[in-house]
Scaffold this active site. Structure first.
Site, PDB file in Angstrom:
ATOM      1  N   HIS A 176      -6.081   2.922  -4.374  1.00  0.00           N
ATOM      2  CA  HIS A 176      -5.971   3.124  -2.925  1.00  0.00           C
ATOM      3  C   HIS A 176      -6.336   4.554  -2.542  1.00  0.00           C
ATOM      4  O   HIS A 176      -5.848   5.065  -1.519  1.00  0.00           O
ATOM      5  CB  HIS A 176      -4.548   2.783  -2.468  1.00  0.00           C
ATOM      6  N   ASP A 197       0.816  -1.213   0.000  1.00  0.00           N
ATOM      7  CA  ASP A 197       0.000   0.000   0.000  1.00  0.00           C
ATOM      8  C   ASP A 197       0.850   1.265   0.000  1.00  0.00           C
ATOM      9  O   ASP A 197       2.015   1.264   0.414  1.00  0.00           O
ATOM     10  CB  ASP A 197      -0.885   0.032   1.250  1.00  0.00           C
ATOM     11  N   ASP A 198       0.216   2.353  -0.422  1.00  0.00           N
ATOM     12  CA  ASP A 198       0.692   3.737  -0.251  1.00  0.00           C
ATOM     13  C   ASP A 198       1.769   4.173  -1.231  1.00  0.00           C
ATOM     14  O   ASP A 198       2.344   5.245  -1.075  1.00  0.00           O
ATOM     15  CB  ASP A 198       1.200   3.985   1.174  1.00  0.00           C
ATOM     16  N   HIS A 248       3.728  -2.369   3.035  1.00  0.00           N
ATOM     17  CA  HIS A 248       3.745  -1.011   2.495  1.00  0.00           C
ATOM     18  C   HIS A 248       5.030  -0.755   1.707  1.00  0.00           C
ATOM     19  O   HIS A 248       6.115  -1.088   2.190  1.00  0.00           O
ATOM     20  CB  HIS A 248       3.624   0.024   3.610  1.00  0.00           C
TER      21      HIS A 248
END
Length: 265
Positions: free
Chosen positions: A139, A89-90, A233
């Site tokens: 996201h 993620d991110d 992440h």
């Protein structure tokens, strides 16, 4: 992947006011927990404090991978017990290229949940994700608490991110992971309207909290079961530790009979 579906339901009078009240209550609750947490950690030594969650792009990436890390990479991927999906993620961010290099060496395909603002800034990294055989999914634009937003703002967060990912050369996203796992019927309904399935995770490594690589890997290997979706992440300040944990995660899962695979395979 496991998914979290909901129904938006009909519009009801007073809904914006209720969402505002919920927003205020949540922030007051977070403030209360923050005060308690501060009281608990003040006596601790400075090096024990957890770092703030932040973007990895606040500084230059450290070189984490090495020849020793990659030269004996295990590429076997037999599903004796089932599949486990690795998700990031991110990103994309400064550590994404090194994560892609580790995944390539170990013959792993993963899912990257992309922030729209970062996709717009680094379209080259979106293309690198796709070139590696990975999924580039939605996201949100800039990582808000989605359930605090009205319908128009939710739509912008999702639609603008999908557009940025596609402009970079990736296929249209079909999955949406809400930041913080924060969603409700309105958010789920807006996602469905844009052709996005809302997905979460089943193993949370908390790798963004400043955890050591060994602890990140131990969390995955201690909790993984057939069908697990692992949350990692590539776009936070502690992503270097995530990179260091990856070889142990991958080899450990495979030693336990799990293959690392996309849920679409």
């Amino acid at each position: 992947m496991t998914d979290h579906e909901g129904t938006a339901g009909p519009a009801r009078p007073g809904r914006p006011a209720r969402r505002r009240r919920r927003h205020v209550r949540r922030h007051l609750t977070e403030l209360g927990f923050g005060v308690l947490a501060l009281a608990a950690i003040v006596p601790l030594a400075r090096d024990a404090l957890l770092p703030q969650r932040g973007s990895a792009d606040t500084g230059r990436a450290k070189t984490v991978i090495s020849r020793d890390m990659l030269q004996n990479a295990d590429t076997g991927n037999v599903c004796r017990r089932g599949r486990v999906a690795l998700t990031f993620d991110d990103g994309p961010d400064v550590y994404t290229p090194q994560i892609l290099e580790v995944l390539r060496a170990y013959n792993v395909r993963a899912t990257f949940f992309i922030m729209g603002v970062k996709a717009a800034a680094r379209p080259d990294l979106i293309r690198a994700v796709v070139a590696g055989g990975h999924l580039a999914e939605n996201h949100s634009w800039d990582h808000p608490h989605m359930a605090d937003l009205d319908a128009a703002a939710v739509h912008r967060q999702l639609a603008d991110t999908t557009a940025a990912i596609m402009r970079a050369g990736a296929p249209r996203p079909t999955l949406f992971r809400p930041p913080f796992g924060n969603t409700d019927g309105l958010v789920d309904g807006q996602a469905r309207a844009l052709g996005l399935r809302v997905v979460r995770w089943s193993v949370d490594t908390n790798d963004w909290r400043g955890r050591r690589p060994a602890d990140i890997a131990a969390t995955v290997l201690g909790q993984a079961v057939p069908g697990s979706v692992v949350l990692l992440h590539d776009g936070v300040a502690n992503s270097a530790a995530t990179i260091k944990a990856l070889p142990a995660i991958i080899t450990g899962l495979r030693a336990r009979g799990f293959c690392t695979a996309l849920d679409t395979e």
